[in-house]
Write a protein that holds these residues in place. Sequence first.
Motif, PDB file in Angstrom:
ATOM      1  N   PHE A 235       0.895  -1.103   0.070  1.00 24.67           N
ATOM      2  CA  PHE A 235      -0.085  -0.121   0.021  1.00 24.67           C
ATOM      3  C   PHE A 235       0.751   1.308  -0.229  1.00 24.67           C
ATOM      4  CE2 PHE A 235      -3.706  -2.623   1.272  1.00 24.67           C
ATOM      5  CZ  PHE A 235      -4.744  -2.309   0.693  1.00 24.67           C
ATOM      6  N   ILE A 236       2.061   1.246   0.603  1.00 23.63           N
ATOM      7  CA  ILE A 236       2.878   2.251   0.632  1.00 23.63           C
ATOM      8  C   ILE A 236       3.284   2.552  -0.618  1.00 23.63           C
ATOM      9  CG2 ILE A 236       5.218   3.222   1.289  1.00 23.63           C
ATOM     10  CD1 ILE A 236       4.834   1.763   4.003  1.00 23.63           C
ATOM     11  N   GLY A 237       3.511   1.675  -1.487  1.00 29.45           N
ATOM     12  CA  GLY A 237       4.005   1.964  -3.104  1.00 29.45           C
ATOM     13  C   GLY A 237       2.693   2.351  -3.881  1.00 29.45           C
ATOM     14  N   ILE A 238       1.656   1.957  -3.301  1.00 31.06           N
ATOM     15  CA  ILE A 238       0.179   2.639  -4.269  1.00 31.06           C
ATOM     16  C   ILE A 238       0.027   3.986  -3.788  1.00 31.06           C
ATOM     17  CG2 ILE A 238      -1.995   2.674  -4.205  1.00 31.06           C
ATOM     18  CD1 ILE A 238      -1.982  -0.407  -3.909  1.00 31.06           C
ATOM     19  N   GLY A 239       0.652   4.208  -2.303  1.00 34.64           N
ATOM     20  CA  GLY A 239       0.416   5.833  -1.863  1.00 34.64           C
ATOM     21  C   GLY A 239       1.531   6.712  -2.492  1.00 34.64           C
ATOM     22  N   LEU A 240       2.762   6.157  -2.993  1.00 34.81           N
ATOM     23  CA  LEU A 240       3.862   6.795  -3.599  1.00 34.81           C
ATOM     24  C   LEU A 240       3.264   7.277  -4.814  1.00 34.81           C
ATOM     25  CD1 LEU A 240       6.957   4.977  -2.481  1.00 34.81           C
ATOM     26  CD2 LEU A 240       6.558   7.408  -1.910  1.00 34.81           C
ATOM     27  N   ALA A 241       2.724   6.447  -5.633  1.00 32.65           N
ATOM     28  CA  ALA A 241       2.034   6.531  -6.915  1.00 32.65           C
ATOM     29  C   ALA A 241       1.148   7.782  -6.827  1.00 32.65           C
ATOM     30  CB  ALA A 241       1.491   5.359  -7.511  1.00 32.65           C
ATOM     31  N   TRP A 242       0.412   7.661  -5.887  1.00 33.57           N
ATOM     32  CA  TRP A 242      -0.705   8.878  -5.674  1.00 33.57           C
ATOM     33  C   TRP A 242       0.013   9.834  -5.553  1.00 33.57           C
ATOM     34  CZ3 TRP A 242      -5.545   9.803  -6.760  1.00 33.57           C
ATOM     35  CH2 TRP A 242      -6.449   8.825  -7.188  1.00 33.57           C
ATOM     36  N   LEU A 243       0.996  10.103  -4.462  1.00 35.63           N
ATOM     37  CA  LEU A 243       1.819  11.276  -4.166  1.00 35.63           C
ATOM     38  C   LEU A 243       2.368  11.824  -5.314  1.00 35.63           C
ATOM     39  CD1 LEU A 243       2.650  13.232  -1.810  1.00 35.63           C
ATOM     40  CD2 LEU A 243       4.910  11.727  -1.776  1.00 35.63           C
ATOM     41  N   ILE A 244       2.966  11.278  -6.122  1.00 35.29           N
ATOM     42  CA  ILE A 244       3.617  11.778  -7.302  1.00 35.29           C
ATOM     43  C   ILE A 244       2.576  12.445  -8.333  1.00 35.29           C
ATOM     44  CG2 ILE A 244       4.649  11.230  -9.632  1.00 35.29           C
ATOM     45  CD1 ILE A 244       6.238   8.812  -7.969  1.00 35.29           C
ATOM     46  N   PHE A 245       1.347  11.734  -8.688  1.00 30.01           N
ATOM     47  CA  PHE A 245       0.328  12.208  -9.195  1.00 30.01           C
ATOM     48  C   PHE A 245      -0.183  13.468  -8.861  1.00 30.01           C
ATOM     49  CE2 PHE A 245      -4.291  12.517  -9.735  1.00 30.01           C
ATOM     50  CZ  PHE A 245      -4.438  12.703 -11.276  1.00 30.01           C
ATOM     51  N   LEU A 246      -0.562  13.408  -7.299  1.00 28.75           N
ATOM     52  CA  LEU A 246      -1.068  14.676  -6.794  1.00 28.75           C
ATOM     53  C   LEU A 246      -0.102  15.842  -6.921  1.00 28.75           C
ATOM     54  CD1 LEU A 246      -2.606  13.219  -3.523  1.00 28.75           C
ATOM     55  CD2 LEU A 246      -3.917  13.999  -5.558  1.00 28.75           C
ATOM     56  N   ILE A 247       1.167  15.473  -6.851  1.00 30.50           N
ATOM     57  CA  ILE A 247       2.109  16.710  -6.852  1.00 30.50           C
ATOM     58  C   ILE A 247       2.258  17.316  -8.211  1.00 30.50           C
ATOM     59  CG2 ILE A 247       4.795  17.476  -6.672  1.00 30.50           C
ATOM     60  CD1 ILE A 247       4.841  15.487  -4.222  1.00 30.50           C
ATOM     61  N   ILE A 248       2.468  16.317  -9.217  1.00 29.65           N
ATOM     62  CA  ILE A 248       2.296  16.579 -10.687  1.00 29.65           C
ATOM     63  C   ILE A 248       1.116  17.651 -11.058  1.00 29.65           C
ATOM     64  CG2 ILE A 248       2.480  16.046 -12.933  1.00 29.65           C
ATOM     65  CD1 ILE A 248       4.319  13.595 -12.167  1.00 29.65           C
ATOM     66  N   ALA A 249      -0.362  17.086 -10.627  1.00 28.72           N
ATOM     67  CA  ALA A 249      -1.354  17.832 -10.885  1.00 28.72           C
ATOM     68  C   ALA A 249      -1.478  18.934 -10.171  1.00 28.72           C
ATOM     69  CB  ALA A 249      -2.628  16.779 -10.697  1.00 28.72           C
ATOM     70  N   GLY A 250      -1.062  19.067  -8.946  1.00 28.61           N
ATOM     71  CA  GLY A 250      -1.272  20.154  -8.247  1.00 28.61           C
ATOM     72  C   GLY A 250      -0.225  21.332  -8.774  1.00 28.61           C
ATOM     73  N   LYS A 251       0.782  21.046  -9.197  1.00 31.26           N
ATOM     74  CA  LYS A 251       1.750  21.898  -9.941  1.00 31.26           C
ATOM     75  C   LYS A 251       1.107  22.548 -11.020  1.00 31.26           C
ATOM     76  CE  LYS A 251       6.266  20.806  -8.160  1.00 31.26           C
ATOM     77  NZ  LYS A 251       7.675  20.722  -8.398  1.00 31.26           N
ATOM     78  N   LEU A 252       0.697  21.875 -12.003  1.00 33.03           N
ATOM     79  CA  LEU A 252       0.110  22.135 -13.257  1.00 33.03           C
ATOM     80  C   LEU A 252      -1.181  22.854 -12.959  1.00 33.03           C
ATOM     81  CD1 LEU A 252       0.264  18.782 -15.266  1.00 33.03           C
ATOM     82  CD2 LEU A 252       1.852  20.824 -15.587  1.00 33.03           C
ATOM     83  N   LEU A 253      -1.971  22.587 -12.132  1.00 30.98           N
ATOM     84  CA  LEU A 253      -3.001  23.377 -11.857  1.00 30.98           C
ATOM     85  C   LEU A 253      -2.740  24.758 -11.242  1.00 30.98           C
ATOM     86  CD1 LEU A 253      -5.438  20.834 -10.291  1.00 30.98           C
ATOM     87  CD2 LEU A 253      -6.009  21.947 -12.546  1.00 30.98           C
ATOM     88  N   ILE A 254      -1.895  24.632 -10.386  1.00 30.66           N
ATOM     89  CA  ILE A 254      -1.437  26.238  -9.804  1.00 30.66           C
ATOM     90  C   ILE A 254      -0.540  27.236 -10.617  1.00 30.66           C
ATOM     91  CG2 ILE A 254       0.162  27.339  -7.947  1.00 30.66           C
ATOM     92  CD1 ILE A 254      -0.890  25.146  -5.916  1.00 30.66           C
ATOM     93  N   ARG A 255       0.138  26.452 -11.671  1.00 34.92           N
ATOM     94  CA  ARG A 255       0.944  27.222 -12.638  1.00 34.92           C
ATOM     95  C   ARG A 255      -0.439  27.730 -13.540  1.00 34.92           C
ATOM     96  NH1 ARG A 255       4.843  23.755 -16.313  1.00 34.92           N
ATOM     97  NH2 ARG A 255       5.675  23.500 -14.113  1.00 34.92           N
ATOM     98  N   LYS A 256      -1.142  26.982 -13.944  1.00 36.71           N
ATOM     99  CA  LYS A 256      -2.131  27.475 -14.796  1.00 36.71           C
ATOM    100  C   LYS A 256      -2.883  28.677 -14.018  1.00 36.71           C
ATOM    101  CE  LYS A 256      -6.466  26.022 -16.983  1.00 36.71           C
ATOM    102  NZ  LYS A 256      -7.502  24.907 -17.402  1.00 36.71           N
ATOM    103  N   ALA A 257      -3.377  28.539 -12.638  1.00 37.67           N
ATOM    104  CA  ALA A 257      -4.066  29.576 -11.966  1.00 37.67           C
ATOM    105  C   ALA A 257      -3.187  30.819 -11.959  1.00 37.67           C
ATOM    106  CB  ALA A 257      -4.243  29.072 -10.669  1.00 37.67           C
ATOM    107  N   LEU A 258      -1.841  30.602 -11.941  1.00 41.59           N
ATOM    108  CA  LEU A 258      -0.901  31.799 -11.599  1.00 41.59           C
ATOM    109  C   LEU A 258      -1.016  32.558 -12.982  1.00 41.59           C
ATOM    110  CD1 LEU A 258       1.991  30.559  -9.685  1.00 41.59           C
ATOM    111  CD2 LEU A 258       0.316  31.934  -8.737  1.00 41.59           C
ATOM    112  N   LYS A 259      -0.912  32.028 -14.012  1.00 43.18           N
ATOM    113  CA  LYS A 259      -0.823  32.453 -15.294  1.00 43.18           C
ATOM    114  C   LYS A 259      -2.195  33.540 -15.458  1.00 43.18           C
ATOM    115  CE  LYS A 259       2.055  29.414 -17.859  1.00 43.18           C
ATOM    116  NZ  LYS A 259       2.193  28.259 -18.618  1.00 43.18           N
ATOM    117  N   LYS A 260      -3.262  32.823 -15.058  1.00 45.78           N
ATOM    118  CA  LYS A 260      -4.479  33.741 -15.223  1.00 45.78           C
ATOM    119  C   LYS A 260      -4.850  34.592 -14.093  1.00 45.78           C
ATOM    120  CE  LYS A 260      -6.895  29.961 -17.803  1.00 45.78           C
ATOM    121  NZ  LYS A 260      -8.093  29.354 -17.731  1.00 45.78           N
TER     122      LYS A 260
END
Length: 266
Positions: A235-260
């Motif tokens: 489950f820790i392995g599954i959690g790490l996959a989720w963490l990577i996804f959340l960080i990448i998605a969060g960065k992309l969304l905040i970058r998009k918000a900052l541009k606007k």
Amino acid sequence: MGKSYLAIFRMEFKGELQYRAKAISGVITQLFWGFLQIFLYRAFLNSGSVDGFSIIQMASYVWLGQALIAMRMILPNKKVAANIVNGNICYNFVRPINLYNQWYVSGIGQKLASVLLRFPLIILIAAFLPSGYGLSAPASVAALFTMLLALALGFCMTVAIEMFATYLTFITMSPKGCNTVIATISGLLGGLVIPLPLMPQSLQNIINYLPFRFISDLPLRIYIGNVDVKEGLMFIGIGLAWLIFLIIAGKLLIRKALKKTIIQGG
């Protein structure tokens, strides 16, 4: 650049450690809720156990959860939210540092300091309570180390989820509403409201693979032996996959918000 993030972490960590009165009141509050939950769940578990979740395990689950409450609560940075609403966020644009990374490291520092202010005293008191009411020893040495690994994942997961509330604040300009929605969802699906082992098995089969349970439910259940070490590592392995996804998605969304982002006034 790494030194900049380390400096931010130290600043937020030391700043949070100054709130000792807040920490003392927090310890008293968590002790009260801990005893309340234990008496409630003891009545619920009068048969001895539910799906392998015994009264002794339940008591340890509750006390660990109360000691780690500062980590379990999804509470985005109020200063960042206020700066977004009042427009002071513009001052951050001129700094040669990634805003997502800055806010993420800041959140880790605050969370860690808040936990350390409450954790030792609650654990010490709980360890001296009678069996069935207090904190028991970990299921094994391996379980303890696996639990610590899961806790590190939990800290990172909490802040990664909080960053989505920061993004929604950019969109809605309503930090209170965003925080309430995300805190409610994460609390319900992460075991903060009701321990996941007490939920219907059909619901657990879904929740166990969502990112919210990695905040605290997984490390707590590894400690008490409700989840064995091998399954915990999976489950820790599954959690790490989720963490990577959340960080990448969060960065992309905040970058998009900052541009606007448009700052009015001057």
